[in-house]
Design a protein around this motif. Structure first.
Motif, PDB file in Angstrom:
ATOM      1  N   THR B  55      -7.888  10.280 -15.554  1.00 33.78           N
ATOM      2  CA  THR B  55      -7.275  11.364 -14.769  1.00 33.78           C
ATOM      3  C   THR B  55      -7.184  11.025 -13.287  1.00 33.78           C
ATOM      4  O   THR B  55      -6.528  11.728 -12.541  1.00 33.78           O
ATOM      5  CB  THR B  55      -8.069  12.663 -14.944  1.00 33.78           C
ATOM      6  N   LEU B  56      -7.854   9.977 -12.855  1.00 30.76           N
ATOM      7  CA  LEU B  56      -7.794   9.553 -11.456  1.00 30.76           C
ATOM      8  C   LEU B  56      -6.871   8.341 -11.356  1.00 30.76           C
ATOM      9  O   LEU B  56      -7.104   7.316 -11.988  1.00 30.76           O
ATOM     10  CB  LEU B  56      -9.185   9.190 -10.941  1.00 30.76           C
ATOM     11  N   VAL B  57      -5.810   8.481 -10.571  1.00 30.29           N
ATOM     12  CA  VAL B  57      -4.862   7.384 -10.393  1.00 30.29           C
ATOM     13  C   VAL B  57      -4.812   7.003  -8.927  1.00 30.29           C
ATOM     14  O   VAL B  57      -4.993   7.851  -8.051  1.00 30.29           O
ATOM     15  CB  VAL B  57      -3.463   7.753 -10.913  1.00 30.29           C
ATOM     16  N   GLU B  58      -4.573   5.727  -8.669  1.00 31.05           N
ATOM     17  CA  GLU B  58      -4.594   5.223  -7.297  1.00 31.05           C
ATOM     18  C   GLU B  58      -3.316   4.472  -6.976  1.00 31.05           C
ATOM     19  O   GLU B  58      -2.668   3.909  -7.857  1.00 31.05           O
ATOM     20  CB  GLU B  58      -5.799   4.289  -7.115  1.00 31.05           C
ATOM     21  N   SER B  59      -2.965   4.486  -5.683  1.00 34.47           N
ATOM     22  CA  SER B  59      -1.822   3.712  -5.228  1.00 34.47           C
ATOM     23  C   SER B  59      -2.334   2.476  -4.495  1.00 34.47           C
ATOM     24  O   SER B  59      -3.518   2.365  -4.180  1.00 34.47           O
ATOM     25  CB  SER B  59      -0.946   4.551  -4.292  1.00 34.47           C
ATOM     26  N   ILE B  60      -1.427   1.561  -4.192  1.00 36.69           N
ATOM     27  CA  ILE B  60      -1.826   0.315  -3.547  1.00 36.69           C
ATOM     28  C   ILE B  60      -2.153   0.520  -2.077  1.00 36.69           C
ATOM     29  O   ILE B  60      -2.781  -0.327  -1.459  1.00 36.69           O
ATOM     30  CB  ILE B  60      -0.730  -0.763  -3.681  1.00 36.69           C
ATOM     31  N   ASN B  61      -1.757   1.629  -1.484  1.00 35.92           N
ATOM     32  CA  ASN B  61      -2.004   1.838  -0.055  1.00 35.92           C
ATOM     33  C   ASN B  61      -3.072   2.889   0.220  1.00 35.92           C
ATOM     34  O   ASN B  61      -3.068   3.550   1.250  1.00 35.92           O
ATOM     35  CB  ASN B  61      -0.704   2.199   0.668  1.00 35.92           C
ATOM     36  N   GLY B  62      -3.995   3.054  -0.733  1.00 34.30           N
ATOM     37  CA  GLY B  62      -5.171   3.861  -0.471  1.00 34.30           C
ATOM     38  C   GLY B  62      -5.104   5.319  -0.878  1.00 34.30           C
ATOM     39  O   GLY B  62      -6.091   6.049  -0.747  1.00 34.30           O
ATOM     40  N   PHE B  63      -3.973   5.809  -1.342  1.00 36.02           N
ATOM     41  CA  PHE B  63      -3.890   7.181  -1.831  1.00 36.02           C
ATOM     42  C   PHE B  63      -4.430   7.260  -3.261  1.00 36.02           C
ATOM     43  O   PHE B  63      -4.372   6.282  -4.014  1.00 36.02           O
ATOM     44  CB  PHE B  63      -2.442   7.671  -1.828  1.00 36.02           C
ATOM     45  N   GLU B  64      -4.932   8.421  -3.625  1.00 30.63           N
ATOM     46  CA  GLU B  64      -5.347   8.677  -4.994  1.00 30.63           C
ATOM     47  C   GLU B  64      -5.041  10.129  -5.342  1.00 30.63           C
ATOM     48  O   GLU B  64      -4.918  10.986  -4.460  1.00 30.63           O
ATOM     49  CB  GLU B  64      -6.832   8.394  -5.200  1.00 30.63           C
ATOM     50  N   HIS B  75      -3.702  17.050  -6.979  1.00 26.89           N
ATOM     51  CA  HIS B  75      -3.797  16.916  -5.529  1.00 26.89           C
ATOM     52  C   HIS B  75      -3.849  15.458  -5.103  1.00 26.89           C
ATOM     53  O   HIS B  75      -4.482  14.629  -5.755  1.00 26.89           O
ATOM     54  CB  HIS B  75      -5.039  17.642  -5.005  1.00 26.89           C
ATOM     55  N   LEU B  76      -3.223  15.185  -3.980  1.00 29.94           N
ATOM     56  CA  LEU B  76      -3.163  13.825  -3.433  1.00 29.94           C
ATOM     57  C   LEU B  76      -4.166  13.714  -2.289  1.00 29.94           C
ATOM     58  O   LEU B  76      -4.213  14.586  -1.419  1.00 29.94           O
ATOM     59  CB  LEU B  76      -1.744  13.535  -2.921  1.00 29.94           C
ATOM     60  N   ARG B  77      -4.936  12.632  -2.257  1.00 25.83           N
ATOM     61  CA  ARG B  77      -5.957  12.463  -1.231  1.00 25.83           C
ATOM     62  C   ARG B  77      -5.911  11.056  -0.659  1.00 25.83           C
ATOM     63  O   ARG B  77      -5.488  10.115  -1.324  1.00 25.83           O
ATOM     64  CB  ARG B  77      -7.361  12.709  -1.810  1.00 25.83           C
ATOM     65  N   LYS B  78      -6.371  10.972   0.594  1.00 31.85           N
ATOM     66  CA  LYS B  78      -6.579   9.677   1.211  1.00 31.85           C
ATOM     67  C   LYS B  78      -7.763   9.810   2.154  1.00 31.85           C
ATOM     68  O   LYS B  78      -7.801  10.741   2.957  1.00 31.85           O
ATOM     69  CB  LYS B  78      -5.347   9.189   1.973  1.00 31.85           C
ATOM     70  N   PRO B  79      -8.766   8.938   2.063  1.00 30.04           N
ATOM     71  CA  PRO B  79      -9.971   9.100   2.868  1.00 30.04           C
ATOM     72  C   PRO B  79      -9.769   8.841   4.365  1.00 30.04           C
ATOM     73  O   PRO B  79     -10.524   9.363   5.184  1.00 30.04           O
ATOM     74  CB  PRO B  79     -10.946   8.084   2.265  1.00 30.04           C
ATOM     75  N   SER B  80      -8.747   8.045   4.715  1.00 29.16           N
ATOM     76  CA  SER B  80      -8.533   7.715   6.120  1.00 29.16           C
ATOM     77  C   SER B  80      -7.047   7.403   6.325  1.00 29.16           C
ATOM     78  O   SER B  80      -6.551   6.388   5.822  1.00 29.16           O
ATOM     79  CB  SER B  80      -9.388   6.501   6.513  1.00 29.16           C
ATOM     80  N   VAL B  81      -6.347   8.281   7.043  1.00 26.99           N
ATOM     81  CA  VAL B  81      -4.890   8.114   7.171  1.00 26.99           C
ATOM     82  C   VAL B  81      -4.534   7.273   8.391  1.00 26.99           C
ATOM     83  O   VAL B  81      -5.303   7.162   9.347  1.00 26.99           O
ATOM     84  CB  VAL B  81      -4.173   9.475   7.253  1.00 26.99           C
TER      85      VAL B  81
END
Lengths: 113, 114
Positions: B55-64, B75-81
């Motif tokens: 259920t957790l998917v990630e992108s190559i540029n740090g989004f999940e 919901h889309l998350r990123k720890p540091s934008v």
């Protein structure tokens, strides 16, 4: 490998005129969908073409029509343009038997004055 | 019928701060879920997708993004934008019976400030 290409990038038309937008899908993609994105909104599905036939259609009037050619490229035609037709028109191509990933072109910005 | 709700039309954040862009969907059948990003004067680019499995998917540029079936959210998350993350983000769904038709939300404008 070229991605999805759309032409023209911008155009301005007058109310009542007709317009044709063009899309070339990614190589190997046989399905083309068209979306309308009004300013500040998400894209809305217009219709989809597969094997030169309209396979499904969204909630758009008959003024919106399309065509797909044997090389899978596609055209979107809009007749009797209204001011409300001003939008970004996006083409998306989908590979047959793929995992549902649609690849979008950069869009055609249509302004109706 | 399916629908997608993105409650936040704009999300301003400072660079290196975490961010969450919310997406809720409504559907009576199983769905596929997507996040697309749109930079100014450009088309849509797929950021990540959930089809099945984890259920957790990630992108190559740090989004999940995490698929939560009970809350019908993705919901889309990123720890540091970064400044370069400034763009419009669209959540979309399709159904298992009609994978080619995407239903989009109205979008969230992420503005990252230095």
């Amino acid at each position: 490998d070229a991605g999805v290409t759309q032409s023209p990038t911008h155009l301005i038309k007058t109310r009542g005129q007709q317009v044709t937008l063009r899309c070339s899908p990614k190589s190997g993609h046989d399905t083309v969908s068209w979306y309308q994105q009004a300013l500040g909104q998400g894209p809305q599905f217009i219709f989809q073409y597969y094997e030169e036939e309209e396979r499904q259609r969204g909630n758009f009037p008959d003024r919106f029509s399309g065509h797909q050619f044997p090389n899978y490229s596609s055209e979107l035609n809009v007749n009797a343009l209204l001011l409300g037709d001003s939008a970004l028109y996006l083409c998306a191509s989908i590979p047959s038997g793929g995992d549902a990933e649609a690849f979008f072109g950069q869009g055609t910005r249509l302004t109706v004055v | 019928a399916q629908s997608v709700t993105q409650l936040d039309s704009q999300v301003p954040v400072f660079e290196e701060a975490p961010v969450e862009l919310r997406c809720n969907y409504s559907s009576s059948v199983s769905v596929y879920l997507f996040w697309y990003v749109q930079y100014p004067n450009q088309g849509l680019q797929l950021l990540l997708k959930y089809l099945s499995g984890s259920t957790l998917v990630e992108s190559i540029n740090g989004f999940e993004a995490e698929f939560n079936k009970s809350q019908t959210s993705f919901h889309l998350r990123k720890p540091s934008v970064h400044i370069s993350d400034t763009a419009e983000y669209f959540c979309a769904v399709s159904t298992l019976y009609n994978t080619d038709k995407l239903i989009f939300g109205t979008g969230t404008r992420l503005q990252v400030f230095p």
